[in-house]
Write a protein that holds these residues in place. Sequence first.
Motif, PDB file in Angstrom:
ATOM      1  N   ALA A 140      -1.774   0.862   7.315  1.00 50.46           N
ATOM      2  CA  ALA A 140      -2.421   0.193   6.183  1.00 50.46           C
ATOM      3  C   ALA A 140      -3.057   1.208   5.239  1.00 50.46           C
ATOM      4  O   ALA A 140      -2.991   1.052   4.011  1.00 50.46           O
ATOM      5  CB  ALA A 140      -3.472  -0.798   6.685  1.00 50.46           C
ATOM      6  N   TRP A 141      -3.666   2.249   5.787  1.00 50.03           N
ATOM      7  CA  TRP A 141      -4.307   3.262   4.940  1.00 50.03           C
ATOM      8  C   TRP A 141      -3.269   3.980   4.075  1.00 50.03           C
ATOM      9  O   TRP A 141      -3.497   4.207   2.878  1.00 50.03           O
ATOM     10  CB  TRP A 141      -5.068   4.264   5.808  1.00 50.03           C
ATOM     11  CG  TRP A 141      -6.180   3.657   6.600  1.00 50.03           C
ATOM     12  CD1 TRP A 141      -6.810   2.472   6.353  1.00 50.03           C
ATOM     13  CD2 TRP A 141      -6.787   4.197   7.774  1.00 50.03           C
ATOM     14  NE1 TRP A 141      -7.785   2.239   7.289  1.00 50.03           N
ATOM     15  CE2 TRP A 141      -7.795   3.279   8.177  1.00 50.03           C
ATOM     16  CE3 TRP A 141      -6.602   5.343   8.531  1.00 50.03           C
ATOM     17  CZ2 TRP A 141      -8.599   3.497   9.289  1.00 50.03           C
ATOM     18  CZ3 TRP A 141      -7.396   5.575   9.637  1.00 50.03           C
ATOM     19  CH2 TRP A 141      -8.380   4.652  10.015  1.00 50.03           C
ATOM     20  N   LEU A 142      -2.153   4.373   4.693  1.00 52.51           N
ATOM     21  CA  LEU A 142      -1.121   5.082   3.930  1.00 52.51           C
ATOM     22  C   LEU A 142      -0.478   4.188   2.881  1.00 52.51           C
ATOM     23  O   LEU A 142      -0.104   4.649   1.797  1.00 52.51           O
ATOM     24  CB  LEU A 142      -0.064   5.649   4.882  1.00 52.51           C
ATOM     25  CG  LEU A 142      -0.520   6.796   5.790  1.00 52.51           C
ATOM     26  CD1 LEU A 142       0.641   7.299   6.636  1.00 52.51           C
ATOM     27  CD2 LEU A 142      -1.132   7.937   4.996  1.00 52.51           C
ATOM     28  N   ARG A 143      -0.343   2.891   3.181  1.00 51.32           N
ATOM     29  CA  ARG A 143       0.176   1.969   2.173  1.00 51.32           C
ATOM     30  C   ARG A 143      -0.748   1.917   0.960  1.00 51.32           C
ATOM     31  O   ARG A 143      -0.290   1.876  -0.193  1.00 51.32           O
ATOM     32  CB  ARG A 143       0.355   0.580   2.777  1.00 51.32           C
ATOM     33  CG  ARG A 143       1.532   0.463   3.718  1.00 51.32           C
ATOM     34  CD  ARG A 143       1.684  -0.956   4.262  1.00 51.32           C
ATOM     35  NE  ARG A 143       2.797  -1.013   5.185  1.00 51.32           N
ATOM     36  CZ  ARG A 143       4.056  -1.174   4.830  1.00 51.32           C
ATOM     37  NH1 ARG A 143       4.365  -1.287   3.540  1.00 51.32           N
ATOM     38  NH2 ARG A 143       5.017  -1.225   5.743  1.00 51.32           N
ATOM     39  N   THR A 144      -2.042   1.928   1.239  1.00 52.59           N
ATOM     40  CA  THR A 144      -3.008   1.852   0.146  1.00 52.59           C
ATOM     41  C   THR A 144      -2.953   3.098  -0.725  1.00 52.59           C
ATOM     42  O   THR A 144      -2.899   3.012  -1.957  1.00 52.59           O
ATOM     43  CB  THR A 144      -4.428   1.667   0.700  1.00 52.59           C
ATOM     44  OG1 THR A 144      -4.485   0.462   1.478  1.00 52.59           O
ATOM     45  CG2 THR A 144      -5.449   1.581  -0.430  1.00 52.59           C
ATOM     46  N   VAL A 145      -2.959   4.283  -0.104  1.00 48.43           N
ATOM     47  CA  VAL A 145      -2.958   5.516  -0.905  1.00 48.43           C
ATOM     48  C   VAL A 145      -1.614   5.719  -1.596  1.00 48.43           C
ATOM     49  O   VAL A 145      -1.548   6.315  -2.679  1.00 48.43           O
ATOM     50  CB  VAL A 145      -3.338   6.745  -0.036  1.00 48.43           C
ATOM     51  CG1 VAL A 145      -4.731   6.578   0.541  1.00 48.43           C
ATOM     52  CG2 VAL A 145      -2.324   6.993   1.069  1.00 48.43           C
ATOM     53  N   ALA A 146      -0.529   5.217  -0.985  1.00 51.75           N
ATOM     54  CA  ALA A 146       0.776   5.302  -1.651  1.00 51.75           C
ATOM     55  C   ALA A 146       0.786   4.436  -2.907  1.00 51.75           C
ATOM     56  O   ALA A 146       1.318   4.835  -3.949  1.00 51.75           O
ATOM     57  CB  ALA A 146       1.887   4.879  -0.694  1.00 51.75           C
ATOM     58  N   ALA A 147       0.195   3.267  -2.799  1.00 54.02           N
ATOM     59  CA  ALA A 147       0.119   2.383  -3.960  1.00 54.02           C
ATOM     60  C   ALA A 147      -0.757   2.974  -5.058  1.00 54.02           C
ATOM     61  O   ALA A 147      -0.572   2.667  -6.243  1.00 54.02           O
ATOM     62  CB  ALA A 147      -0.418   1.016  -3.548  1.00 54.02           C
ATOM     63  N   ARG A 148      -1.691   3.833  -4.677  1.00 52.87           N
ATOM     64  CA  ARG A 148      -2.578   4.488  -5.648  1.00 52.87           C
ATOM     65  C   ARG A 148      -1.971   5.783  -6.174  1.00 52.87           C
ATOM     66  O   ARG A 148      -2.642   6.548  -6.861  1.00 52.87           O
ATOM     67  CB  ARG A 148      -3.926   4.782  -4.971  1.00 52.87           C
ATOM     68  CG  ARG A 148      -4.633   3.537  -4.433  1.00 52.87           C
ATOM     69  CD  ARG A 148      -5.395   2.827  -5.500  1.00 52.87           C
ATOM     70  NE  ARG A 148      -6.483   3.644  -5.958  1.00 52.87           N
ATOM     71  CZ  ARG A 148      -7.642   3.791  -5.290  1.00 52.87           C
ATOM     72  NH1 ARG A 148      -7.839   3.181  -4.141  1.00 52.87           N
ATOM     73  NH2 ARG A 148      -8.585   4.549  -5.786  1.00 52.87           N
TER      74      ARG A 148
END
Length: 450
Positions: free
Chosen positions: A106-114
């Motif tokens: 979930a964390w990597l999905r968030t930073v990828a989206a950013r």
Amino acid sequence: MKKIAVVDRISDLPESLLCHILCFLPTKEAVATSLLSSRWKLLWTLVPKLDLDSENINTLSDDDDEKCDIMFANIVSRVLAQQQCGELQSFRLQWQFGWDGSHLDAWLRTVAARKVKELYLDIHIGYSYDDVENLKLPPIFFSFRTLVVLILSGDIDIDIDIDVDVDVDTPALSFHFPSLKILHLLNIHLAEDSFLRLLCGCPILEDLSFTSEHLEGQYKICVPLLKRLCILETEFNDSDYQLEIYAPALEYFNFDGYLRDIKFHENLDNVVQAGVYISTFEVEDEHEECFSKRVFRLFAALNNVKFLSFSPSGIEWHSIANIYPSAFQNLVQLEFKVVDCNWHLLEDLLQKAPNLESLVISKGYDFIQSNLCWKEPKYEPEYLSSLTSFYYRGFKGLNDEVEFVKYILKGARVLKTATIQFYKGESKESVPEKLSVFPRPATTCLLRDE
């Protein structure tokens, strides 16, 4: 007495400048500034940099490991949710967990989206058992299109699981980092097939560094635009791994470890600087010739280097010779770590560097002493005719050292400075007297001690 008004000039600075200042703080400290005043309450949420460390939780809490894991996971999730800036410049996660590593997806999905540009993952599993598997990175990791810098360290496995269903936008069973220029892999699990696929997914990679405790198999580095390559083997292993390197644009090369079989598929004509730190591993008679050929092949690839640092360590070097190609015509600066068993390697290298301008010697001391010593060549040292700077670190005043320094001062006729740094704790009283009688043909030559 007149009361002096206190003016908060920092808070009056522009928001963009305050956020830039907070970029230099760990996220924990940046968040703490929200208590200063209403002006600062939300500033940390606008900082395009996150630096999160689970050690901050473990040292402040007396709870058990599972509760610390939950607490840190909640903090990371809340921080990511409260961030209000658009794109992330940097996300650094130092995480030691003992129970549940599933939050990483979930964390990597968030930073990828950013659209994060720099990603630093330093992950360690809080178990000491040998049978505990490294953390496999989630499928979202395989395709970070915006990443420019990627640094991975710790108990991480970059192998691609062929049974995992990847996203539609993620190329199946491959890495895709179209913007990545800097890649550092520090003691992570490094399977040869995944390593090759990873590099194939980095078409504009310029800086590659990998550190490993155990290399085994055949590793191919085929990166046409690569400019910097650093290889560090931290522990000796008896596996005869092989490295195949195709990097015609390489400008900097560094190798530190127990040299195995390295093959360069192109001459490294563009290499300007190189560091070679080779430890021997009890070279047996039947393998001595093979080892010498490997060292020779390495130096042949570095033949055009201008700045070279060479440190051959291990008592076995006393029987190894003929490791240099014809000449290092472009070499202008040499740093060499000399021990009792490798004086002959230094002498041979000096003879093959006719345009050397700067020589830095560091004296090491082996636990096992050999009977080798500095032997002055019978011919005049014409290869020192360009030397202008000489530095000797760790000088004890031993006969080998005195004779070597005397030889350099005698042959370097345009020498401008000669600096002698004495070994820590050594008496300096008698050594300068010995040095003062050495011939100094260059009138501007200065003898100094530090």
